[in-house]
Design a protein around this motif. Structure first.
Motif, PDB file in Angstrom:
ATOM      1  N   LEU A 200      -6.278   4.227  66.687  1.00 46.41           N
ATOM      2  CA  LEU A 200      -5.660   3.453  65.610  1.00 46.41           C
ATOM      3  C   LEU A 200      -4.188   3.802  65.510  1.00 46.41           C
ATOM      4  N   THR A 201      -3.366   2.767  65.396  1.00 49.95           N
ATOM      5  CA  THR A 201      -1.974   3.024  65.050  1.00 49.95           C
ATOM      6  C   THR A 201      -1.661   2.228  63.789  1.00 49.95           C
ATOM      7  N   THR A 202      -0.788   2.776  62.983  1.00 50.64           N
ATOM      8  CA  THR A 202      -0.435   2.074  61.745  1.00 50.64           C
ATOM      9  C   THR A 202       1.076   1.890  61.690  1.00 50.64           C
ATOM     10  N   HIS A 203       1.469   0.878  60.977  1.00 51.19           N
ATOM     11  CA  HIS A 203       2.895   0.654  60.744  1.00 51.19           C
ATOM     12  C   HIS A 203       3.052   0.312  59.273  1.00 51.19           C
ATOM     13  N   VAL A 204       3.974   0.971  58.636  1.00 54.15           N
ATOM     14  CA  VAL A 204       4.144   0.802  57.192  1.00 54.15           C
ATOM     15  C   VAL A 204       5.395  -0.019  56.903  1.00 54.15           C
ATOM     16  N   ARG A 205       5.261  -0.986  56.000  1.00 55.98           N
ATOM     17  CA  ARG A 205       6.390  -1.838  55.618  1.00 55.98           C
ATOM     18  C   ARG A 205       6.428  -1.977  54.113  1.00 55.98           C
ATOM     19  N   GLU A 206       7.632  -1.963  53.538  1.00 55.35           N
ATOM     20  CA  GLU A 206       7.747  -2.202  52.099  1.00 55.35           C
ATOM     21  C   GLU A 206       7.986  -3.683  51.893  1.00 55.35           C
ATOM     22  N   LEU A 207       7.136  -4.321  51.093  1.00 55.04           N
ATOM     23  CA  LEU A 207       7.290  -5.764  50.871  1.00 55.04           C
ATOM     24  C   LEU A 207       8.157  -6.037  49.659  1.00 55.04           C
ATOM     25  N   THR A 208       7.822  -5.370  48.565  1.00 50.01           N
ATOM     26  CA  THR A 208       8.647  -5.450  47.351  1.00 50.01           C
ATOM     27  C   THR A 208       8.758  -4.024  46.820  1.00 50.01           C
ATOM     28  N   GLY A 209       9.404  -3.880  45.678  1.00 54.40           N
ATOM     29  CA  GLY A 209       9.611  -2.543  45.108  1.00 54.40           C
ATOM     30  C   GLY A 209       8.320  -1.762  44.917  1.00 54.40           C
ATOM     31  N   ASN A 210       7.238  -2.470  44.532  1.00 50.75           N
ATOM     32  CA  ASN A 210       6.005  -1.719  44.248  1.00 50.75           C
ATOM     33  C   ASN A 210       4.833  -2.123  45.161  1.00 50.75           C
ATOM     34  N   THR A 211       5.157  -2.876  46.191  1.00 52.06           N
ATOM     35  CA  THR A 211       4.092  -3.304  47.112  1.00 52.06           C
ATOM     36  C   THR A 211       4.457  -2.952  48.548  1.00 52.06           C
ATOM     37  N   SER A 212       3.542  -2.246  49.193  1.00 46.55           N
ATOM     38  CA  SER A 212       3.759  -1.905  50.615  1.00 46.55           C
ATOM     39  C   SER A 212       2.561  -2.348  51.432  1.00 46.55           C
ATOM     40  N   VAL A 213       2.826  -2.600  52.694  1.00 47.21           N
ATOM     41  CA  VAL A 213       1.745  -3.026  53.579  1.00 47.21           C
ATOM     42  C   VAL A 213       1.528  -1.972  54.666  1.00 47.21           C
ATOM     43  N   ILE A 214       0.278  -1.713  54.946  1.00 47.36           N
ATOM     44  CA  ILE A 214      -0.071  -0.847  56.089  1.00 47.36           C
ATOM     45  C   ILE A 214      -0.684  -1.754  57.147  1.00 47.36           C
ATOM     46  N   GLU A 215       0.040  -1.931  58.243  1.00 45.47           N
ATOM     47  CA  GLU A 215      -0.484  -2.757  59.340  1.00 45.47           C
ATOM     48  C   GLU A 215      -1.395  -1.898  60.204  1.00 45.47           C
TER      49      GLU A 215
END
Lengths: 257, 117
Positions: B6-21
């Motif tokens: 498994l590999t993950t990539h983290v992105r911030e979408l908005t100030g309080n929302t982040s996505v873990i791909e």
């Protein structure tokens, strides 16, 4: 219209390791000896739906003295699952190996392996096989089971040593079962049960070894929103069913006349 | 030998929302990668954590167990766990295991964002 890619054989086989979703459990044919209660029509539950504290309990045994490939161990375990259960506890599943979608009725003894009069179980409940492949298999429990749980059976090889593992992610289903856990009885029953299962499994392969347990308290809080699960409590319902046995017996005789 | 797949990539979408791909396989060996990603988004102050499964190759029952323990950690921090990009097959698995009752599922990242607005 966009064409969806066709899954390869290997992808298809991995997808088939999962059971299809069901609204509620359906029990197939079971032995007439079984006390078949608290499974038919019940919804599946997992640790998300339980009431009590969430524990992750990992039981392991190293198969000392025998070299058993992990896949062979899982194949044998799936084929003879009921055989490894401790005395006075019976797994009434479909014939053959553990398969995704199977529903089994469990007749369980009480603490210390005690049974109700006539050798009847103290608890009648069940499980559903939600996942099974060459390396592992997993059960979820129905409403009313002592634990709202996902239990995964697996095996691994490392440094010429094969280890069989049972990992249970569990919450007591309702306040009654949680109380049993808090006073130590619920967890002790479960630990004794799986320790003996692992010893029986090792003995089946002619191996020795002593089981170990690793316990992690994942969530110390209880979920009050799930307190009403007590209406399905399989222990209480089995108790009242057994209490009614003489009356059913008389009723059957009267009907037969 | 067991390998992590498994590999993950983290992105911030908005100030309080982040996505873990999530890319690859979610199984027992994925715990470290997934929890590291969770710690990373929590460190950035995310309240809503969106798991993007659009690059998921496979998930077994241990992977589902892992999501349950992640869900508990998220709840204990008063955060929210959401999911998107699940194939029909894995939507069915969420249904089977009743994880869909605890994790809100959206078709895409955009749908999740729109719902959070």
């Amino acid at each position: 219209m966009e064409d969806k890619p066709t899954p390869t054989e290997s992808q298809q086989s991995r997808q088939n390791a999962w059971a299809s979703p069901v609204k509620s459990m359906r029990v197939g044919e079971v032995s007439s000896e079984a006390v078949n209660l608290n499974v038919e029509g019940r919804r599946i539950t997992g640790p998300v739906q339980g009431f009590g504290q969430m524990w992750q309990k990992t039981y392991r045994i190293n198969l000392i003295g025998k070299k058993v490939p992990a896949k062979d161990l899982i194949r044998e375990w799936k084929a003879n699952f009921a055989k490894f259960w401790p005395k006075n506890n019976t797994f009434y599943g479909p014939q053959g190996s553990i398969t995704p979608g199977d529903v089994a009725v469990l007749n369980l003894a009480g603490p210390g392996g005690i049974t109700a009069p006539g050798g009847k179980p103290v608890i009648s409940t069940g499980i559903m096989v939600v996942y099974a492949d060459d390396e592992s298999f997993s059960f979820l429990t129905p409403e009313g089971h002592m634990f709202a749980a996902m239990i995964t059976f697996s095996a691994a090889e490392e440094n010429d040593l094969t280890t069989a593992q049972i990992q249970a992610l569990i919450r007591a289903s309702d306040p009654f079962f949680e109380m049993m856990c808090r006073i130590g009885m619920g967890h002790r029953m479960e630990d004794t049960f799986w320790f003996q299962t692992l010893r029986n499994l090792a003995a089946h392969f002619g191996a020795s070894g002593e089981p170990t347990l690793e316990r992690v308290l994942v969530d110390p809080s209880v979920q009050w929103s799930e307190a009403r699960n007590i209406r399905w409590n399989s222990g209480i319902r089995t108790f009242f069913y057994l209490l009614g046995t003489p009356f059913r017996w008389v009723g059957d005789r009267l009907k037969a006349r | 030998m067991v390998t992590t797949t498994l590999t993950t990539h983290v992105r911030e979408l908005t100030g309080n929302t982040s996505v873990i791909e999530i890319k690859g396989e979610v199984n027992a060996q994925a715990e470290k990668a997934l929890m590291d990603a969770y710690n990373q988004v929590t460190g950035k102050g995310a309240h809503n954590i969106l798991l993007d499964f659009s690059q998921l190759e496979y998930m077994n029952s241990s992977g589902i167990g892992l999501l349950v323990t992640l869900l508990i950690r998220v709840k204990r921090q008063n955060q929210r766990l959401l999911a998107c990009g699940l194939s029909d097959h894995y939507r069915q698995i969420f249904d089977l295991t009743r994880l869909n009752e605890a994790i809100t599922i959206y078709p895409t990242t955009q749908d999740a964002l729109a719902a959070l607005k």
